[in-house]
Design a protein around this motif. Structure first.
Motif, PDB file in Angstrom:
ATOM      1  N   PRO A  91      51.811  48.239  32.205  1.00  0.00           N
ATOM      2  CA  PRO A  91      50.942  48.207  31.025  1.00  0.00           C
ATOM      3  C   PRO A  91      49.626  48.937  31.198  1.00  0.00           C
ATOM      4  O   PRO A  91      48.933  49.166  30.215  1.00  0.00           O
ATOM      5  CB  PRO A  91      50.671  46.718  30.813  1.00  0.00           C
ATOM      6  CG  PRO A  91      51.591  46.007  31.723  1.00  0.00           C
ATOM      7  CD  PRO A  91      51.975  46.927  32.808  1.00  0.00           C
ATOM      8  N   ASP A  92      49.268  49.312  32.428  1.00  0.00           N
ATOM      9  CA  ASP A  92      47.998  50.034  32.515  1.00  0.00           C
ATOM     10  C   ASP A  92      48.173  51.524  32.207  1.00  0.00           C
ATOM     11  O   ASP A  92      47.195  52.252  32.133  1.00  0.00           O
ATOM     12  CB  ASP A  92      47.264  49.808  33.849  1.00  0.00           C
ATOM     13  CG  ASP A  92      48.184  49.842  35.044  1.00  0.00           C
ATOM     14  OD1 ASP A  92      49.370  50.178  34.868  1.00  0.00           O
ATOM     15  OD2 ASP A  92      47.706  49.556  36.150  1.00  0.00           O
ATOM     16  N   VAL A  93      49.407  51.955  32.002  1.00  0.00           N
ATOM     17  CA  VAL A  93      49.629  53.338  31.555  1.00  0.00           C
ATOM     18  C   VAL A  93      50.056  53.312  30.084  1.00  0.00           C
ATOM     19  O   VAL A  93      51.045  52.670  29.732  1.00  0.00           O
ATOM     20  CB  VAL A  93      50.722  54.034  32.401  1.00  0.00           C
ATOM     21  CG1 VAL A  93      50.983  55.443  31.886  1.00  0.00           C
ATOM     22  CG2 VAL A  93      50.310  54.066  33.857  1.00  0.00           C
ATOM     23  N   LYS A 107      43.136  42.815  33.270  1.00  0.00           N
ATOM     24  CA  LYS A 107      43.070  44.252  33.005  1.00  0.00           C
ATOM     25  C   LYS A 107      43.944  44.624  31.803  1.00  0.00           C
ATOM     26  O   LYS A 107      43.575  45.462  30.979  1.00  0.00           O
ATOM     27  CB  LYS A 107      43.538  44.987  34.266  1.00  0.00           C
ATOM     28  CG  LYS A 107      43.715  46.458  34.116  1.00  0.00           C
ATOM     29  CD  LYS A 107      44.068  47.123  35.426  1.00  0.00           C
ATOM     30  CE  LYS A 107      45.483  46.842  35.883  1.00  0.00           C
ATOM     31  NZ  LYS A 107      45.870  47.644  37.059  1.00  0.00           N
ATOM     32  N   GLU A 108      45.081  43.985  31.710  1.00  0.00           N
ATOM     33  CA  GLU A 108      46.046  44.321  30.645  1.00  0.00           C
ATOM     34  C   GLU A 108      45.563  43.858  29.272  1.00  0.00           C
ATOM     35  O   GLU A 108      46.160  44.177  28.251  1.00  0.00           O
ATOM     36  CB  GLU A 108      47.410  43.682  30.959  1.00  0.00           C
ATOM     37  CG  GLU A 108      48.035  44.171  32.251  1.00  0.00           C
ATOM     38  CD  GLU A 108      47.449  43.487  33.514  1.00  0.00           C
ATOM     39  OE1 GLU A 108      46.655  42.528  33.366  1.00  0.00           O
ATOM     40  OE2 GLU A 108      47.798  43.926  34.628  1.00  0.00           O
ATOM     41  N   MET A 109      44.469  43.067  29.238  1.00  0.00           N
ATOM     42  CA  MET A 109      43.889  42.639  27.963  1.00  0.00           C
ATOM     43  C   MET A 109      42.706  43.508  27.551  1.00  0.00           C
ATOM     44  O   MET A 109      42.094  43.269  26.509  1.00  0.00           O
ATOM     45  CB  MET A 109      43.443  41.166  28.047  1.00  0.00           C
ATOM     46  CG  MET A 109      44.587  40.175  28.006  1.00  0.00           C
ATOM     47  SD  MET A 109      45.588  40.313  26.497  1.00  0.00           S
ATOM     48  CE  MET A 109      44.446  39.661  25.269  1.00  0.00           C
ATOM     49  N   PRO A 148      55.028  44.029  34.417  1.00  0.00           N
ATOM     50  CA  PRO A 148      54.294  43.347  35.487  1.00  0.00           C
ATOM     51  C   PRO A 148      52.797  43.337  35.150  1.00  0.00           C
ATOM     52  O   PRO A 148      52.195  44.386  34.979  1.00  0.00           O
ATOM     53  CB  PRO A 148      54.555  44.220  36.719  1.00  0.00           C
ATOM     54  CG  PRO A 148      55.634  45.191  36.304  1.00  0.00           C
ATOM     55  CD  PRO A 148      55.502  45.345  34.833  1.00  0.00           C
ATOM     56  N   VAL A 149      52.225  42.141  35.036  1.00  0.00           N
ATOM     57  CA  VAL A 149      50.809  42.046  34.639  1.00  0.00           C
ATOM     58  C   VAL A 149      50.029  41.112  35.570  1.00  0.00           C
ATOM     59  O   VAL A 149      49.024  40.533  35.181  1.00  0.00           O
ATOM     60  CB  VAL A 149      50.670  41.563  33.171  1.00  0.00           C
ATOM     61  CG1 VAL A 149      51.251  42.585  32.222  1.00  0.00           C
ATOM     62  CG2 VAL A 149      51.316  40.205  32.948  1.00  0.00           C
ATOM     63  N   ALA A 150      50.516  40.977  36.807  1.00  0.00           N
ATOM     64  CA  ALA A 150      49.911  39.990  37.712  1.00  0.00           C
ATOM     65  C   ALA A 150      48.944  40.606  38.722  1.00  0.00           C
ATOM     66  O   ALA A 150      48.405  39.896  39.566  1.00  0.00           O
ATOM     67  CB  ALA A 150      51.014  39.235  38.454  1.00  0.00           C
ATOM     68  N   GLY A 151      48.707  41.915  38.635  1.00  0.00           N
ATOM     69  CA  GLY A 151      47.835  42.568  39.623  1.00  0.00           C
ATOM     70  C   GLY A 151      46.378  42.150  39.479  1.00  0.00           C
ATOM     71  O   GLY A 151      45.970  41.579  38.462  1.00  0.00           O
ATOM     72  N   LEU A 152      45.589  42.455  40.491  1.00  0.00           N
ATOM     73  CA  LEU A 152      44.184  42.022  40.511  1.00  0.00           C
ATOM     74  C   LEU A 152      43.266  42.977  39.756  1.00  0.00           C
ATOM     75  O   LEU A 152      42.142  42.621  39.411  1.00  0.00           O
ATOM     76  CB  LEU A 152      43.702  41.897  41.963  1.00  0.00           C
ATOM     77  CG  LEU A 152      44.422  40.824  42.792  1.00  0.00           C
ATOM     78  CD1 LEU A 152      43.930  40.862  44.230  1.00  0.00           C
ATOM     79  CD2 LEU A 152      44.219  39.437  42.185  1.00  0.00           C
ATOM     80  N   GLY A 153      43.716  44.203  39.530  1.00  0.00           N
ATOM     81  CA  GLY A 153      42.913  45.158  38.759  1.00  0.00           C
ATOM     82  C   GLY A 153      41.590  45.493  39.415  1.00  0.00           C
ATOM     83  O   GLY A 153      40.563  45.606  38.739  1.00  0.00           O
ATOM     84  N   THR A 154      41.616  45.712  40.724  1.00  0.00           N
ATOM     85  CA  THR A 154      40.337  45.902  41.442  1.00  0.00           C
ATOM     86  C   THR A 154      39.582  47.147  40.982  1.00  0.00           C
ATOM     87  O   THR A 154      38.363  47.190  41.082  1.00  0.00           O
ATOM     88  CB  THR A 154      40.569  45.982  42.967  1.00  0.00           C
ATOM     89  OG1 THR A 154      41.538  47.001  43.226  1.00  0.00           O
ATOM     90  CG2 THR A 154      41.064  44.674  43.527  1.00  0.00           C
ATOM     91  N   PRO A 184      49.851  38.177  44.303  1.00  0.00           N
ATOM     92  CA  PRO A 184      50.115  39.600  44.029  1.00  0.00           C
ATOM     93  C   PRO A 184      50.604  40.343  45.270  1.00  0.00           C
ATOM     94  O   PRO A 184      49.868  41.061  45.911  1.00  0.00           O
ATOM     95  CB  PRO A 184      48.752  40.127  43.549  1.00  0.00           C
ATOM     96  CG  PRO A 184      47.741  39.219  44.152  1.00  0.00           C
ATOM     97  CD  PRO A 184      48.398  37.892  44.366  1.00  0.00           C
ATOM     98  N   HIS A 185      51.886  40.163  45.600  1.00  0.00           N
ATOM     99  CA  HIS A 185      52.466  40.791  46.793  1.00  0.00           C
ATOM    100  C   HIS A 185      52.887  42.229  46.553  1.00  0.00           C
ATOM    101  O   HIS A 185      53.501  42.843  47.411  1.00  0.00           O
ATOM    102  CB  HIS A 185      53.680  40.002  47.267  1.00  0.00           C
ATOM    103  CG  HIS A 185      53.345  38.637  47.805  1.00  0.00           C
ATOM    104  ND1 HIS A 185      52.420  38.446  48.799  1.00  0.00           N
ATOM    105  CD2 HIS A 185      53.818  37.406  47.477  1.00  0.00           C
ATOM    106  CE1 HIS A 185      52.328  37.156  49.075  1.00  0.00           C
ATOM    107  NE2 HIS A 185      53.160  36.499  48.280  1.00  0.00           N
ATOM    108  N   GLY A 186      52.645  42.742  45.346  1.00  0.00           N
ATOM    109  CA  GLY A 186      53.018  44.128  45.067  1.00  0.00           C
ATOM    110  C   GLY A 186      53.934  44.237  43.865  1.00  0.00           C
ATOM    111  O   GLY A 186      54.517  43.250  43.402  1.00  0.00           O
ATOM    112  N   LEU A 187      54.053  45.483  43.370  1.00  0.00           N
ATOM    113  CA  LEU A 187      54.828  45.731  42.148  1.00  0.00           C
ATOM    114  C   LEU A 187      56.307  45.359  42.331  1.00  0.00           C
ATOM    115  O   LEU A 187      56.926  44.785  41.438  1.00  0.00           O
ATOM    116  CB  LEU A 187      54.680  47.212  41.773  1.00  0.00           C
ATOM    117  CG  LEU A 187      55.453  47.688  40.569  1.00  0.00           C
ATOM    118  CD1 LEU A 187      55.073  46.911  39.318  1.00  0.00           C
ATOM    119  CD2 LEU A 187      55.214  49.181  40.346  1.00  0.00           C
TER     120      LEU A 187
END
Ligand code: UTP
Length: 291
Positions: free
Chosen positions: A132-134, A27-29, A10-16, A108-111
């Motif tokens: 991917p952020d971990v 963020k994932e990049m 899942p890579v669609a989060g906003l990464g606030t 982005p409705h959640g994981l």
């Protein structure tokens, strides 16, 4: 027992937590050492035998599609300049044709919702999920350890790690029942429990093996913590009818969705690179010694 062949990223989060960078750079990049987070995590899944990679993307995330594709001009230039080693390394990292799919999470409705968006590509088989952020550095790929546990006991596997009691309110936390080595029978889980109420100090890391029945639960679109459709809530519900084990993996994790975690990952993984270690030590020593 069906084999785990596919993985969702899942890579669609906003990464606030990574703003302002995450405003225009997914963020994932963000790079750790010299490759983006998503590259590290796809490599982990590939090393664990995953054959198909499903990225759940969103607005502003198209760089990842370009990243996992040929860059003809770059490749021709490297070839013309005789930089074949560099070119070969780039080509070796590309997925094979048809090995990678993209599906768009339109908001982005959640994981949990992001995972649900991949349901048609996964179909009726168990699958892995990697956040991917971990990034995990260990003797063997973290998701491979989870798949091995799945091959032993079946059902669903949630990778966990112990965190200080004072930190449990930041994570999904599992309720353990009994332990056999690294494998822990569990009876429940809760997302971000208020301080002092966590059922244990075993926090959910961001690596899972799940059964496809989770999609039926996610399709109910129930919202939980933060008003989001939470994967943790769906797993807690699936636990009423299916076996779940937590797996206390071997390795070190870096939460790169957080500034300090990302910095830690860069320092730690640069120091592990034989070609960079001594230069990195020389560069860091005066900075750290100055305090
Ligand atoms: P996070 O909660 O860490 O990511 O989700 P976030 O929401 O982007 O970050 P912050 O908290 O605002 O800084 C873990 C993973 O799930 C993805 C994220 O892209 C991240 O890789 N995710 C999250 C989705 O794909 N869709 C969502 O709706 C939420």
């Amino acid at each position: 027992m069906k084999r785990v062949r596919k993985a969702i990223f899942p890579v669609a989060g906003l990464g606030t937590r990574m703003l302002p960078a995450a405003k225009t750079v997914a963020k994932e990049m963000l790079p750790v050492v010299d490759r983006p987070l998503i590259h590290h995590v796809i490599a982990e899944a590939r090393a664990a035998g995953i054959e198909h990679f499903v990225l759940v993307t969103g607005r502003g995330k198209t760089a990842m599609e370009d990243y996992f594709d040929h860059h003809v001009e770059l490749e021709e230039t490297l070839k013309a300049k005789g930089k074949t080693e560099l070119l070969d390394a780039l080509l070796a990292d590309l997925p094979k044709e048809g090995e990678i799919s993209y599906v768009r999470q339109m908001a982005p409705h959640g994981l949990g919702h992001a995972v649900w968006c991949a349901r048609d590509i996964i179909g009726d088989e168990p699958f892995a999920v990697l956040l991917p952020d971990v990034i995990v550095d260990g003797p063997t790929p973290c998701i491979g350890q989870a798949i091995e546990a799945y091959n032993q006991v079946g059902g669903n596997i949630v990778v966990v790690e112990p965190v200080p009691e004072s930190e449990t309110h930041k994570y999904g936390v599992v309720t353990p029942v009994s332990r056999d080595g690294r494998l822990i029978k569990m009876s429940g889980m809760v997302e971000k429990p208020p301080q002092g109420t966590a059922p244990s100090n075993l926090s959910v890391l961001g690596r899972y093996v799940l059964q496809p029945e989770i999609f039926d639960i996610l399709s109910e679109r129930q919202r939980g913590a933060g008003g989001e459709i939470q994967l943790t809530d769906a797993m807690a519900k699936l636990m009423q009818t299916q076996a779940f084990h937590a797996y206390d993996y071997e390795g070190e994790s870096y939460d790169c969705g957080d500034r300090i975690g990302w910095l830690r990952a860069n320092v730690a993984l640069t120091l592990k690179r034989p070609d960079l270690e001594s230069a990195a030590r020389a560069a860091l020593a005066p900075l750290l010694g100055a305090k």
